[in-house]
Each structure stands twice: as C-alpha cells, then as structure tokens.
Design an enzyme around this catalytic site. Structure first.
Site: not given
Ligand code: IPE
Ligand code: MG
Length: 237
Positions: A2, A50
């Site tokens: 994350d 996601n």
């Molecule tokens: C994690 O980073 C990567 C994936 C979920 C693919 P994020 O995209 O969740 O990063 P933040 O939480 O916005 O910083």
């Molecule tokens: Mg994230």
C-alpha cells in the site's frame, strides 16, 4: 503493498508512476526474500475491491502487470522461483490472464521459492468460492456435512498447498487487513510499517523479519513450545 498513490502524489506525479515505482519494490523484495531463504511470499497486488477504482487506473495497472510478468519471467527462472496466483483470475482482462498463465506454466517446476500474486483477490470471495465447491460436493452426495472440518475448508481455498503465512507486512501505516487471506492469517504475526510501498527496501524487509523473530508465538497455548513456534499447531488452536 500500500502507498503507491500517496508516494506519487507527494512528488506531484501521476498515480501510475507510484505503481511503477511499486513494481521496482516488488523486484527488490522478491530478491530479498530469496536471499533470506523465505520459502513463500504472497503479494496483494490487486484486490477484488480494487475493481471499483477509476477505469483509467485499472487499465494502467493491468498494462503494468502484463509488462511486469513479461519482464520478470527470465529473472524468476534464473532464481528458480515458482509463480502462482490466487483470486478470481477469470475476471482479469484476457492479455493479463494469458501472460499470467504463461509465466505460471514456465515456472511450475521450481521449488526454491513460491511467489504468489493475489489478483482480483478477496478473502471473503475466496471463502464464498470454497463454500460453493463444498456445497456442490454435498449436493452430489460425495461429502456429508458432518465430516466438514477446518481441513475441508483449507483444501478448497484457491491454492490449498500454500502454507498459512507466518508474517503479514502492511505498508503505509494502515492498520487494517483489507480482506487479505482472512482464513489463512488466523495466527499470523502482523507488522505495520509507515514506509510507503515504493520506498520499501531489502532493509525494511530485514527489519520486519527481525521484529518477527522476537515475537512469541503460542497459538492459543500458555507457553511457547519448541516444536510449535514458527508453525501452526492445530492441537493448540
Ligand atoms: C497500492 O497502492 C497498490 C494497489 C492497490 C494496486 P495504492 O494505489 O492503494 O496507494 P494509496 O493508498 O493511494 O497511497
Ligand atoms: Mg491504498
């Protein structure tokens, strides 16, 4: 993994560049795990939730995934790493699924380390899918409800051969599980680091493992037994 988005935003960059820097961190950590002799590493690369993200970010992430799988195959082979995946893989775009299947097929004989990518993965969805399989067996008369036990459920997870994790590392300071391996982490040790995933280095990994080595794992028992520390003991649960 994350913090990719925050890492990019802090630098005034588009989020995808955070994901690209995150892919570099994956390379470092896979190599670091190999060097430390860790037999299994599971990376939460794309959760089932996601899919709710803006379509442009999803598209860019999927393109990055194809690129990563193509670019990493030689390295996986050179390091004798077996690649596998968990999740509702059938929901991935065909080019991703195709590249993933090719990489899994070409590394399936390796045993030095198992690298599992959790893609379109959710712990609750995994339990729903396992329950459907088990219900089908009961319906077909191949299983009676009375014999269903923990092992039955474990055997119907996406990769039944994958051992329960000993250590779960959550980056970017968030103190939640986010639907990751819910069944498998019942006695897992948790380690939260404020480090954003793109800043994660071999040193951060060593710090997490060192912290793990100081944990007392009792698995519900009152004392730490030599025989059970480091692996779950069903008798003590
Ligand atoms: C994690 O980073 C990567 C994936 C979920 C693919 P994020 O995209 O969740 O990063 P933040 O939480 O916005 O910083
Ligand atoms: Mg994230």
């Amino acid at each position: 993994m994350d913090g990719n988005g925050r890492w990019a935003t802090a630098r005034g960059l588009p989020r995808i560049l955070g994901h690209r820097a995150g892919a570099e961190a994956v390379r470092r950590v896979v190599e670091g795990c190999c060097e430390l002799g860790i037999p299994a590493l599971t990376l939460y690369a794309f959760s089932w939730e996601n899919w709710r993200r803006p379509s442009q970010e999803i598209r860019e992430l999927m393109e990055l995934l194809v690129e990563f799988l193509q670019g990493e195959l030689d390295r996986l082979r050179a390091n004798e790493i077996r690649l596998q995946a968990i999740g509702r893989l059938e929901e991935l775009p065909p080019p991703v699924l195709h590249q993933l299947q090719a990489a899994m097929a070409q590394t399936e004989a390796f045993h030095r380390m198992t690298l599992t990518l959790a893609l379109s993965y959710g712990g609750r969805q995994e339990l729903v899918d396992a329950t459907r399989h088990i219900a089908r067996l009961v319906q077909q008369g191949r299983l009676t409800p009375e014999v269903i036990d923990e092992q039955t459920i474990a055997q119907h997870l996406y990769r039944p051969d994958l051992p329960d994790p000993d250590l779960l590392i959550r980056t970017s300071g968030e103190q939640r599980l986010s639907n990751f391996l819910l069944w498998q982490i019942s006695y897992c040790e948790l380690y939260v680091t404020p480090t954003l995933w793109p800043d994660f280095t071999k040193q951060t990994l060593v710090e997490a493992v060192a912290a793990y080595q100081h944990r007392q794992r009792r698995f519900g028992n009152t004392t730490v037994s030599e025989a059970t520390n480091g692996q779950s003991d069903p008798a003590a649960e």
